[in-house]
Design a protein around this motif. Structure first.
Motif, PDB file in Angstrom:
ATOM      1  N   ASN A 130       0.844  -1.182   0.000  1.00 46.14           N
ATOM      2  CA  ASN A 130       0.000   0.000   0.000  1.00 46.14           C
ATOM      3  C   ASN A 130       0.884   1.238   0.000  1.00 46.14           C
ATOM      4  O   ASN A 130       0.765   2.137   0.809  1.00 46.14           O
ATOM      5  CB  ASN A 130      -0.936   0.003   1.214  1.00 46.14           C
ATOM      6  N   ALA A 148      -6.814   2.938  -5.715  1.00 46.37           N
ATOM      7  CA  ALA A 148      -7.030   2.354  -4.386  1.00 46.37           C
ATOM      8  C   ALA A 148      -6.866   3.383  -3.282  1.00 46.37           C
ATOM      9  O   ALA A 148      -7.563   3.332  -2.264  1.00 46.37           O
ATOM     10  CB  ALA A 148      -6.078   1.179  -4.173  1.00 46.37           C
ATOM     11  N   GLU A 149      -5.952   4.344  -3.455  1.00 43.91           N
ATOM     12  CA  GLU A 149      -5.721   5.342  -2.419  1.00 43.91           C
ATOM     13  C   GLU A 149      -6.963   6.194  -2.193  1.00 43.91           C
ATOM     14  O   GLU A 149      -7.343   6.488  -1.048  1.00 43.91           O
ATOM     15  CB  GLU A 149      -4.529   6.226  -2.792  1.00 43.91           C
ATOM     16  N   ASN A 150      -7.625   6.592  -3.284  1.00 43.90           N
ATOM     17  CA  ASN A 150      -8.797   7.457  -3.174  1.00 43.90           C
ATOM     18  C   ASN A 150     -10.110   6.692  -3.229  1.00 43.90           C
ATOM     19  O   ASN A 150     -11.172   7.283  -3.001  1.00 43.90           O
ATOM     20  CB  ASN A 150      -8.772   8.511  -4.285  1.00 43.90           C
ATOM     21  N   GLY A 151     -10.044   5.403  -3.524  1.00 46.42           N
ATOM     22  CA  GLY A 151     -11.251   4.592  -3.575  1.00 46.42           C
ATOM     23  C   GLY A 151     -12.203   5.002  -4.671  1.00 46.42           C
ATOM     24  O   GLY A 151     -13.416   5.116  -4.450  1.00 46.42           O
ATOM     25  N   THR A 162      -6.829  -3.090   0.469  1.00 48.68           N
ATOM     26  CA  THR A 162      -7.348  -1.864   1.075  1.00 48.68           C
ATOM     27  C   THR A 162      -8.737  -1.481   0.585  1.00 48.68           C
ATOM     28  O   THR A 162      -9.373  -0.613   1.193  1.00 48.68           O
ATOM     29  CB  THR A 162      -6.396  -0.684   0.811  1.00 48.68           C
ATOM     30  N   VAL A 163      -9.210  -2.086  -0.510  1.00 50.15           N
ATOM     31  CA  VAL A 163     -10.520  -1.735  -1.065  1.00 50.15           C
ATOM     32  C   VAL A 163     -11.275  -3.017  -1.417  1.00 50.15           C
ATOM     33  O   VAL A 163     -10.707  -3.942  -2.014  1.00 50.15           O
ATOM     34  CB  VAL A 163     -10.393  -0.853  -2.331  1.00 50.15           C
ATOM     35  N   ARG A 215     -13.642   0.988   2.059  1.00 53.35           N
ATOM     36  CA  ARG A 215     -12.287   0.995   2.579  1.00 53.35           C
ATOM     37  C   ARG A 215     -12.160  -0.133   3.605  1.00 53.35           C
ATOM     38  O   ARG A 215     -13.029  -0.322   4.458  1.00 53.35           O
ATOM     39  CB  ARG A 215     -11.986   2.340   3.258  1.00 53.35           C
ATOM     40  N   THR A 247     -15.696   0.267   5.658  1.00 55.16           N
ATOM     41  CA  THR A 247     -16.327   1.581   5.690  1.00 55.16           C
ATOM     42  C   THR A 247     -16.731   1.951   4.277  1.00 55.16           C
ATOM     43  O   THR A 247     -15.886   1.952   3.362  1.00 55.16           O
ATOM     44  CB  THR A 247     -15.370   2.652   6.252  1.00 55.16           C
ATOM     45  N   LEU A 301     -17.443   3.827   0.978  1.00 56.55           N
ATOM     46  CA  LEU A 301     -16.858   5.001   0.339  1.00 56.55           C
ATOM     47  C   LEU A 301     -17.824   5.641  -0.656  1.00 56.55           C
ATOM     48  O   LEU A 301     -18.163   6.813  -0.538  1.00 56.55           O
ATOM     49  CB  LEU A 301     -15.560   4.618  -0.383  1.00 56.55           C
TER      50      LEU A 301
END
Length: 422
Positions: free
Chosen positions: A8, A33-36, A344-345, A373, A381, A383
Protein backbone atom coordinates in the motif's frame (compact mmCIF):
# COMPACT_ATOMS: atom_id res chain seq x y z
CA UNK A 1 2.73 -21.84 -1.23
CA UNK A 2 3.94 -18.54 0.18
CA UNK A 3 1.71 -15.54 -0.40
CA UNK A 4 2.75 -12.02 -1.44
CA UNK A 5 2.58 -9.30 1.19
CA UNK A 6 0.00 -6.68 0.18
CA UNK A 7 1.56 -3.36 -0.72
CA UNK A 8 0.00 0.00 0.00
CA UNK A 9 2.78 2.37 -1.05
CA UNK A 10 1.06 5.61 -2.00
CA UNK A 11 4.22 6.92 -3.73
CA UNK A 12 4.22 3.94 -6.08
CA UNK A 13 0.61 2.72 -6.34
CA UNK A 14 -0.08 -0.55 -8.09
CA UNK A 15 -2.17 -0.46 -11.25
CA UNK A 16 -5.32 -2.47 -10.64
CA UNK A 17 -8.05 -3.15 -13.18
CA UNK A 18 -11.59 -3.98 -12.10
CA UNK A 19 -13.78 -5.97 -14.48
CA UNK A 20 -17.55 -6.37 -14.24
CA UNK A 21 -20.22 -7.86 -16.48
CA UNK A 22 -23.67 -6.49 -17.28
CA UNK A 23 -25.58 -8.79 -19.59
CA UNK A 24 -23.20 -9.71 -22.40
CA UNK A 25 -20.88 -6.73 -21.86
CA UNK A 26 -17.57 -6.85 -19.96
CA UNK A 27 -16.27 -3.48 -18.78
CA UNK A 28 -12.77 -2.59 -17.63
CA UNK A 29 -12.32 0.03 -14.91
CA UNK A 30 -9.16 1.51 -13.42
CA UNK A 31 -9.06 1.50 -9.61
CA UNK A 32 -7.43 4.29 -7.64
CA UNK A 33 -7.03 2.35 -4.39
CA UNK A 34 -5.72 5.34 -2.42
CA UNK A 35 -8.80 7.46 -3.17
CA UNK A 36 -11.25 4.59 -3.57
CA UNK A 37 -12.49 5.61 -7.02
CA UNK A 38 -13.11 3.90 -10.36
CA UNK A 39 -12.59 5.21 -13.89
CA UNK A 40 -14.28 3.42 -16.79
CA UNK A 41 -11.76 2.49 -19.49
CA UNK A 42 -13.21 0.09 -22.05
CA UNK A 43 -16.11 -2.29 -22.76
CA UNK A 44 -16.49 -5.27 -25.05
CA UNK A 45 -19.54 -7.37 -25.99
CA UNK A 46 -19.49 -11.17 -25.70
CA UNK A 47 -21.65 -13.42 -27.91
CA UNK A 48 -24.06 -14.13 -25.01
CA UNK A 49 -24.64 -13.27 -21.34
CA UNK A 50 -21.49 -13.38 -19.20
CA UNK A 51 -21.62 -15.73 -16.20
CA UNK A 52 -18.16 -15.54 -14.62
CA UNK A 53 -14.52 -14.73 -15.30
CA UNK A 54 -11.02 -15.49 -14.02
CA UNK A 55 -7.63 -13.86 -14.72
CA UNK A 56 -4.49 -15.59 -15.91
CA UNK A 57 -1.78 -15.60 -13.19
CA UNK A 58 0.33 -13.34 -15.42
CA UNK A 59 -2.36 -10.64 -15.32
CA UNK A 60 -2.22 -10.41 -19.12
CA UNK A 61 -5.42 -12.30 -19.98
CA UNK A 62 -8.93 -12.84 -18.69
CA UNK A 63 -11.10 -15.92 -19.30
CA UNK A 64 -14.89 -15.50 -19.26
CA UNK A 65 -17.85 -17.80 -19.80
CA UNK A 66 -21.08 -16.74 -21.50
CA UNK A 67 -24.44 -18.34 -22.28
CA UNK A 68 -27.90 -17.74 -23.67
CA UNK A 69 -29.43 -20.31 -21.31
CA UNK A 70 -32.05 -19.32 -18.79
CA UNK A 71 -30.67 -19.01 -15.26
CA UNK A 72 -31.78 -21.76 -12.91
CA UNK A 73 -32.74 -24.19 -15.66
CA UNK A 74 -32.53 -27.85 -14.60
CA UNK A 75 -31.71 -29.02 -18.12
CA UNK A 76 -29.55 -27.95 -21.06
CA UNK A 77 -31.16 -25.00 -22.82
CA UNK A 78 -29.87 -22.46 -25.32
CA UNK A 79 -27.07 -22.92 -27.83
CA UNK A 80 -24.64 -20.01 -27.40
CA UNK A 81 -22.35 -21.25 -24.62
CA UNK A 82 -18.70 -20.12 -24.73
CA UNK A 83 -15.36 -19.91 -22.97
CA UNK A 84 -13.47 -16.88 -24.27
CA UNK A 85 -10.03 -15.35 -23.75
CA UNK A 86 -9.63 -11.58 -23.49
CA UNK A 87 -6.34 -9.69 -23.75
CA UNK A 88 -5.72 -6.89 -21.28
CA UNK A 89 -3.97 -4.20 -23.30
CA UNK A 90 -1.39 -1.93 -21.66
CA UNK A 91 -3.29 1.19 -22.79
CA UNK A 92 -6.41 0.18 -20.83
CA UNK A 93 -8.11 -1.61 -23.69
CA UNK A 94 -9.78 -4.99 -23.82
CA UNK A 95 -9.91 -7.29 -26.84
CA UNK A 96 -10.90 -10.83 -27.81
CA UNK A 97 -7.85 -13.09 -27.92
CA UNK A 98 -7.89 -16.19 -30.09
CA UNK A 99 -10.80 -18.45 -30.97
CA UNK A 100 -13.77 -18.78 -28.63
CA UNK A 101 -14.37 -22.32 -27.38
CA UNK A 102 -17.92 -23.64 -27.62
CA UNK A 103 -19.32 -25.31 -24.51
CA UNK A 104 -22.14 -27.84 -24.39
CA UNK A 105 -24.24 -26.03 -21.76
CA UNK A 106 -24.43 -23.02 -19.45
CA UNK A 107 -21.31 -22.62 -17.30
CA UNK A 108 -21.71 -21.20 -13.80
CA UNK A 109 -18.06 -20.79 -12.73
CA UNK A 110 -14.60 -20.94 -14.25
CA UNK A 111 -11.03 -20.63 -12.97
CA UNK A 112 -7.41 -21.06 -14.06
CA UNK A 113 -4.79 -23.37 -12.54
CA UNK A 114 -1.86 -21.86 -10.65
CA UNK A 115 0.59 -22.25 -13.55
CA UNK A 116 -1.76 -20.65 -16.05
CA UNK A 117 -1.75 -23.74 -18.28
CA UNK A 118 -5.39 -24.81 -18.00
CA UNK A 119 -8.84 -23.23 -17.83
CA UNK A 120 -11.38 -25.15 -15.73
CA UNK A 121 -15.12 -24.68 -16.15
CA UNK A 122 -18.06 -26.17 -14.26
CA UNK A 123 -21.76 -26.46 -15.05
CA UNK A 124 -24.89 -26.77 -12.91
CA UNK A 125 -27.52 -28.90 -14.59
CA UNK A 126 -26.48 -31.52 -15.29
CA UNK A 127 -23.26 -31.14 -13.27
CA UNK A 128 -20.22 -31.28 -15.50
CA UNK A 129 -16.62 -30.04 -15.62
CA UNK A 130 -14.31 -29.34 -18.57
CA UNK A 131 -10.61 -28.52 -19.00
CA UNK A 132 -9.15 -26.45 -21.85
CA UNK A 133 -5.42 -25.92 -22.40
CA UNK A 134 -4.05 -22.38 -22.34
CA UNK A 135 -1.32 -21.87 -24.89
CA UNK A 136 1.87 -19.90 -24.21
CA UNK A 137 0.33 -16.87 -25.96
CA UNK A 138 -2.75 -16.98 -23.69
CA UNK A 139 -5.16 -18.33 -26.29
CA UNK A 140 -7.38 -21.34 -25.60
CA UNK A 141 -7.03 -24.79 -27.11
CA UNK A 142 -9.71 -27.41 -27.64
CA UNK A 143 -11.28 -29.21 -24.68
CA UNK A 144 -9.22 -32.03 -23.18
CA UNK A 145 -11.15 -35.29 -23.00
CA UNK A 146 -11.08 -36.80 -19.52
CA UNK A 147 -9.87 -40.38 -19.22
CA UNK A 148 -11.71 -41.34 -16.03
CA UNK A 149 -15.41 -41.37 -15.32
CA UNK A 150 -15.78 -38.60 -12.74
CA UNK A 151 -17.94 -38.93 -9.65
CA UNK A 152 -19.83 -35.63 -9.65
CA UNK A 153 -22.62 -34.36 -7.42
CA UNK A 154 -25.75 -32.31 -8.07
CA UNK A 155 -25.87 -28.65 -9.12
CA UNK A 156 -22.18 -27.74 -9.22
CA UNK A 157 -21.39 -24.12 -8.40
CA UNK A 158 -17.57 -23.86 -8.31
CA UNK A 159 -14.34 -25.47 -9.50
CA UNK A 160 -11.21 -24.09 -7.84
CA UNK A 161 -7.58 -25.26 -7.94
CA UNK A 162 -5.99 -25.83 -4.53
CA UNK A 163 -2.90 -23.80 -3.51
CA UNK A 164 -0.65 -26.77 -4.32
CA UNK A 165 -2.04 -26.85 -7.87
CA UNK A 166 -2.20 -30.65 -7.62
CA UNK A 167 -5.97 -30.87 -7.17
CA UNK A 168 -9.24 -28.95 -7.45
CA UNK A 169 -12.18 -28.55 -5.10
CA UNK A 170 -15.69 -28.59 -6.54
CA UNK A 171 -18.77 -27.39 -4.63
CA UNK A 172 -22.11 -29.10 -5.35
CA UNK A 173 -25.00 -27.17 -3.87
CA UNK A 174 -27.78 -29.75 -4.08
CA UNK A 175 -31.30 -28.50 -3.30
CA UNK A 176 -33.52 -27.87 -0.31
CA UNK A 177 -36.66 -29.99 0.20
CA UNK A 178 -39.53 -29.34 -2.20
CA UNK A 179 -43.00 -30.83 -2.82
CA UNK A 180 -41.49 -33.07 -5.52
CA UNK A 181 -38.47 -34.06 -3.39
CA UNK A 182 -39.42 -33.80 0.29
CA UNK A 183 -35.93 -34.83 1.41
CA UNK A 184 -34.23 -32.40 -0.98
CA UNK A 185 -31.16 -33.31 -3.05
CA UNK A 186 -27.81 -33.87 -1.31
CA UNK A 187 -24.92 -31.44 -1.64
CA UNK A 188 -21.21 -32.11 -1.28
CA UNK A 189 -17.65 -30.92 -1.65
CA UNK A 190 -15.46 -33.06 -3.87
CA UNK A 191 -11.69 -33.10 -4.26
CA UNK A 192 -10.30 -34.21 -7.61
CA UNK A 193 -6.62 -34.79 -8.31
CA UNK A 194 -5.36 -32.72 -11.23
CA UNK A 195 -2.30 -33.41 -13.38
CA UNK A 196 -1.50 -32.70 -17.04
CA UNK A 197 -5.05 -31.54 -17.69
CA UNK A 198 -6.63 -34.73 -16.31
CA UNK A 199 -9.04 -34.91 -13.36
CA UNK A 200 -9.45 -37.92 -11.09
CA UNK A 201 -12.10 -38.22 -8.38
CA UNK A 202 -10.50 -38.66 -4.94
CA UNK A 203 -12.65 -37.45 -2.02
CA UNK A 204 -16.26 -36.71 -1.12
CA UNK A 205 -17.15 -34.48 1.82
CA UNK A 206 -20.73 -34.73 3.13
CA UNK A 207 -20.55 -33.73 6.80
CA UNK A 208 -22.78 -34.43 9.78
CA UNK A 209 -23.61 -38.02 8.83
CA UNK A 210 -26.59 -37.07 6.65
CA UNK A 211 -25.17 -38.18 3.29
CA UNK A 212 -25.31 -34.61 2.00
CA UNK A 213 -28.97 -33.92 2.77
CA UNK A 214 -29.46 -30.49 4.31
CA UNK A 215 -26.02 -29.40 3.09
CA UNK A 216 -25.72 -26.86 0.27
CA UNK A 217 -22.16 -25.51 -0.24
CA UNK A 218 -21.70 -22.85 -2.92
CA UNK A 219 -18.12 -21.49 -2.87
CA UNK A 220 -14.86 -22.14 -1.04
CA UNK A 221 -11.86 -19.88 -0.36
CA UNK A 222 -8.35 -20.83 0.75
CA UNK A 223 -6.35 -19.11 3.47
CA UNK A 224 -3.17 -17.60 1.93
CA UNK A 225 -0.75 -19.17 4.44
CA UNK A 226 -2.55 -21.75 6.62
CA UNK A 227 -4.15 -25.11 5.66
CA UNK A 228 -7.64 -23.67 6.20
CA UNK A 229 -10.54 -23.73 3.75
CA UNK A 230 -13.63 -21.56 4.27
CA UNK A 231 -16.96 -22.62 2.78
CA UNK A 232 -20.14 -20.64 2.19
CA UNK A 233 -22.98 -23.11 2.74
CA UNK A 234 -25.53 -21.25 0.66
CA UNK A 235 -28.75 -23.05 1.44
CA UNK A 236 -28.20 -23.22 5.22
CA UNK A 237 -26.71 -19.69 5.52
CA UNK A 238 -23.61 -20.94 7.30
CA UNK A 239 -19.85 -20.47 7.16
CA UNK A 240 -17.72 -23.59 7.67
CA UNK A 241 -13.97 -24.01 8.13
CA UNK A 242 -12.22 -27.23 7.08
CA UNK A 243 -8.59 -28.16 7.35
CA UNK A 244 -6.77 -29.30 4.20
CA UNK A 245 -3.78 -31.60 4.60
CA UNK A 246 -2.04 -33.20 1.59
CA UNK A 247 -4.84 -31.91 -0.64
CA UNK A 248 -7.57 -33.67 1.35
CA UNK A 249 -10.29 -31.89 3.31
CA UNK A 250 -11.19 -32.78 6.88
CA UNK A 251 -14.40 -34.87 6.65
CA UNK A 252 -16.12 -32.56 9.12
CA UNK A 253 -15.77 -28.79 9.51
CA UNK A 254 -13.66 -27.74 12.47
CA UNK A 255 -15.84 -24.67 12.96
CA UNK A 256 -19.31 -23.60 11.87
CA UNK A 257 -21.07 -20.27 12.34
CA UNK A 258 -24.10 -18.45 10.96
CA UNK A 259 -23.71 -16.10 8.02
CA UNK A 260 -26.69 -13.99 9.09
CA UNK A 261 -27.52 -12.06 12.23
CA UNK A 262 -31.07 -13.35 12.75
CA UNK A 263 -32.85 -16.55 11.67
CA UNK A 264 -34.05 -16.46 8.06
CA UNK A 265 -37.54 -14.99 7.61
CA UNK A 266 -40.05 -17.72 6.59
CA UNK A 267 -41.09 -17.39 2.96
CA UNK A 268 -38.03 -15.29 2.03
CA UNK A 269 -35.29 -16.87 -0.10
CA UNK A 270 -32.31 -16.01 2.10
CA UNK A 271 -29.04 -17.46 0.76
CA UNK A 272 -25.27 -17.13 1.09
CA UNK A 273 -23.19 -15.92 -1.83
CA UNK A 274 -19.54 -15.20 -2.56
CA UNK A 275 -16.57 -15.65 -0.20
CA UNK A 276 -13.02 -14.27 -0.13
CA UNK A 277 -10.20 -14.38 2.41
CA UNK A 278 -8.26 -11.13 2.81
CA UNK A 279 -4.73 -11.27 1.31
CA UNK A 280 -3.30 -10.96 4.86
CA UNK A 281 -5.39 -13.91 6.04
CA UNK A 282 -6.77 -12.15 9.13
CA UNK A 283 -10.42 -11.90 8.00
CA UNK A 284 -12.83 -13.69 5.68
CA UNK A 285 -15.75 -12.00 3.92
CA UNK A 286 -19.01 -13.53 2.70
CA UNK A 287 -22.11 -12.02 1.09
CA UNK A 288 -25.71 -12.54 2.19
CA UNK A 289 -28.47 -12.26 -0.41
CA UNK A 290 -32.23 -12.09 -0.65
CA UNK A 291 -34.03 -13.26 -3.80
CA UNK A 292 -37.59 -12.55 -4.88
CA UNK A 293 -39.86 -12.62 -7.91
CA UNK A 294 -39.78 -9.63 -10.25
CA UNK A 295 -42.20 -6.84 -9.39
CA UNK A 296 -44.28 -4.87 -11.92
CA UNK A 297 -41.82 -1.97 -11.95
CA UNK A 298 -38.99 -4.24 -13.04
CA UNK A 299 -37.02 -4.40 -9.80
CA UNK A 300 -36.85 -7.06 -7.13
CA UNK A 301 -39.17 -6.04 -4.26
CA UNK A 302 -37.35 -6.05 -0.94
CA UNK A 303 -39.64 -6.77 1.97
CA UNK A 304 -37.53 -8.65 4.52
CA UNK A 305 -34.29 -10.54 4.96
CA UNK A 306 -30.60 -9.67 5.07
CA UNK A 307 -28.47 -8.19 2.32
CA UNK A 308 -25.01 -7.70 3.77
CA UNK A 309 -21.31 -8.40 3.55
CA UNK A 310 -20.41 -10.37 6.66
CA UNK A 311 -16.91 -9.86 8.09
CA UNK A 312 -15.34 -12.61 10.21
CA UNK A 313 -12.07 -12.25 12.11
CA UNK A 314 -9.90 -15.36 11.79
CA UNK A 315 -8.20 -16.73 14.89
CA UNK A 316 -4.61 -17.10 13.73
CA UNK A 317 -3.99 -20.12 15.97
CA UNK A 318 -7.10 -22.18 15.23
CA UNK A 319 -8.63 -20.70 12.08
CA UNK A 320 -11.97 -20.11 13.79
CA UNK A 321 -14.02 -17.34 12.13
CA UNK A 322 -15.90 -14.94 14.43
CA UNK A 323 -18.32 -12.31 13.14
CA UNK A 324 -17.21 -8.71 13.76
CA UNK A 325 -19.38 -6.79 11.26
CA UNK A 326 -22.33 -7.07 8.89
CA UNK A 327 -21.82 -4.23 6.40
CA UNK A 328 -24.64 -2.69 4.38
CA UNK A 329 -23.71 -3.19 0.69
CA UNK A 330 -25.71 -0.07 -0.32
CA UNK A 331 -27.53 -2.19 -2.86
CA UNK A 332 -29.14 -5.58 -3.06
CA UNK A 333 -28.16 -9.17 -3.85
CA UNK A 334 -24.33 -9.20 -3.90
CA UNK A 335 -23.66 -12.21 -6.12
CA UNK A 336 -19.97 -11.33 -6.45
CA UNK A 337 -17.43 -9.08 -4.77
CA UNK A 338 -13.67 -8.68 -5.03
CA UNK A 339 -10.73 -7.36 -3.00
CA UNK A 340 -7.97 -5.30 -4.58
CA UNK A 341 -4.47 -6.84 -4.35
CA UNK A 342 -3.30 -4.26 -1.80
CA UNK A 343 -6.09 -5.41 0.53
CA UNK A 344 -7.35 -1.86 1.07
CA UNK A 345 -10.52 -1.73 -1.07
CA UNK A 346 -13.44 -4.15 -1.43
CA UNK A 347 -15.77 -3.78 -4.45
CA UNK A 348 -19.24 -5.36 -4.31
CA UNK A 349 -21.41 -5.91 -7.39
CA UNK A 350 -25.16 -5.94 -6.78
CA UNK A 351 -27.02 -8.25 -9.13
CA UNK A 352 -30.19 -6.24 -9.77
CA UNK A 353 -32.25 -3.24 -8.79
CA UNK A 354 -34.53 -3.49 -5.77
CA UNK A 355 -37.76 -1.67 -5.02
CA UNK A 356 -38.18 -0.64 -1.39
CA UNK A 357 -41.04 0.89 0.55
CA UNK A 358 -44.78 0.33 0.59
CA UNK A 359 -46.96 -0.42 -2.40
CA UNK A 360 -48.10 3.22 -2.46
CA UNK A 361 -44.61 4.63 -2.08
CA UNK A 362 -41.96 2.40 -3.60
CA UNK A 363 -38.56 3.63 -4.70
CA UNK A 364 -36.04 1.76 -6.81
CA UNK A 365 -32.43 1.31 -5.70
CA UNK A 366 -30.42 0.60 -8.86
CA UNK A 367 -27.76 -2.05 -9.25
CA UNK A 368 -24.23 -0.79 -8.78
CA UNK A 369 -20.62 -1.21 -7.77
CA UNK A 370 -20.14 -0.34 -4.08
CA UNK A 371 -16.63 0.52 -2.84
CA UNK A 372 -15.47 0.07 0.76
CA UNK A 373 -12.29 1.00 2.58
CA UNK A 374 -10.83 -2.00 4.44
CA UNK A 375 -9.49 -1.07 7.88
CA UNK A 376 -6.47 -2.77 9.45
CA UNK A 377 -8.78 -5.07 11.42
CA UNK A 378 -10.74 -5.96 8.26
CA UNK A 379 -13.86 -3.92 9.00
CA UNK A 380 -15.50 -2.11 6.08
CA UNK A 381 -16.33 1.58 5.69
CA UNK A 382 -18.52 2.57 2.76
CA UNK A 383 -16.86 5.00 0.34
CA UNK A 384 -19.15 5.40 -2.68
CA UNK A 385 -21.16 3.53 -5.27
CA UNK A 386 -21.38 3.68 -9.03
CA UNK A 387 -24.93 3.11 -10.28
CA UNK A 388 -25.36 0.54 -13.04
CA UNK A 389 -28.40 1.03 -15.27
CA UNK A 390 -29.89 -2.31 -16.28
CA UNK A 391 -32.22 -3.00 -19.17
CA UNK A 392 -35.25 -5.20 -18.35
CA UNK A 393 -34.10 -8.77 -17.74
CA UNK A 394 -30.39 -7.82 -17.59
CA UNK A 395 -28.30 -8.42 -14.47
CA UNK A 396 -24.81 -7.62 -13.18
CA UNK A 397 -23.41 -11.11 -12.70
CA UNK A 398 -19.73 -10.71 -11.88
CA UNK A 399 -16.84 -8.48 -10.74
CA UNK A 400 -13.08 -9.14 -10.37
CA UNK A 401 -9.92 -7.19 -9.48
CA UNK A 402 -6.70 -7.90 -11.42
CA UNK A 403 -3.23 -6.69 -10.41
CA UNK A 404 -1.54 -5.38 -13.57
CA UNK A 405 1.88 -4.48 -12.11
CA UNK A 406 2.70 -7.40 -9.82
CA UNK A 407 2.03 -9.89 -12.60
CA UNK A 408 4.56 -12.61 -13.33
CA UNK A 409 5.29 -13.04 -17.06
CA UNK A 410 3.47 -16.15 -18.27
CA UNK A 411 6.65 -17.87 -19.45
CA UNK A 412 8.12 -17.58 -15.92
CA UNK A 413 5.21 -19.08 -13.99
CA UNK A 414 6.36 -22.73 -13.81
CA UNK A 415 9.75 -21.68 -12.36
CA UNK A 416 8.13 -19.33 -9.83
CA UNK A 417 5.65 -22.00 -8.74
CA UNK A 418 8.42 -24.57 -8.31
CA UNK A 419 10.50 -22.12 -6.25
CA UNK A 420 7.59 -21.40 -3.91
CA UNK A 421 6.81 -25.11 -3.43
CA UNK A 422 10.18 -26.76 -2.66
Amino acid sequence: MSSPTPSNNASNPRRVAIFNSVGNVVTRWELDAENGTLERRASIAMPSVVQYGWPHPSGQYLYVTSTDSERGSMSITGSEHYLLALKLDDDGGLSLHGEAQRLRQRAVHNSVDGEGRYALTCYTAPSHVTVHPIRADGTLGQQIEQGDQLDLGFFCHQVLPTPSNRSVVMAFRGHNPSPDKPDGIPGSLKVLDFADGQLTSRQDVMPFGKKGYGYGPRHVAFHPAKPWVYVVVELQNELHMHQMIDDRLSPEPLFTTSLIQEPAVPGIVQIGGAIHVHPRGHVVYASNRVSAKTSPIGAFPFDAGENSIAVFAIDQETGEPKAIQFADPHGFHVRCFTIDPSGTVLIAATLAAMSVGTDDDRQTVPAGLSLFRIADDGRLTFLRRYDIDLEPGVQQMWVRAVDLDAAVPSESLPQVLAASNP
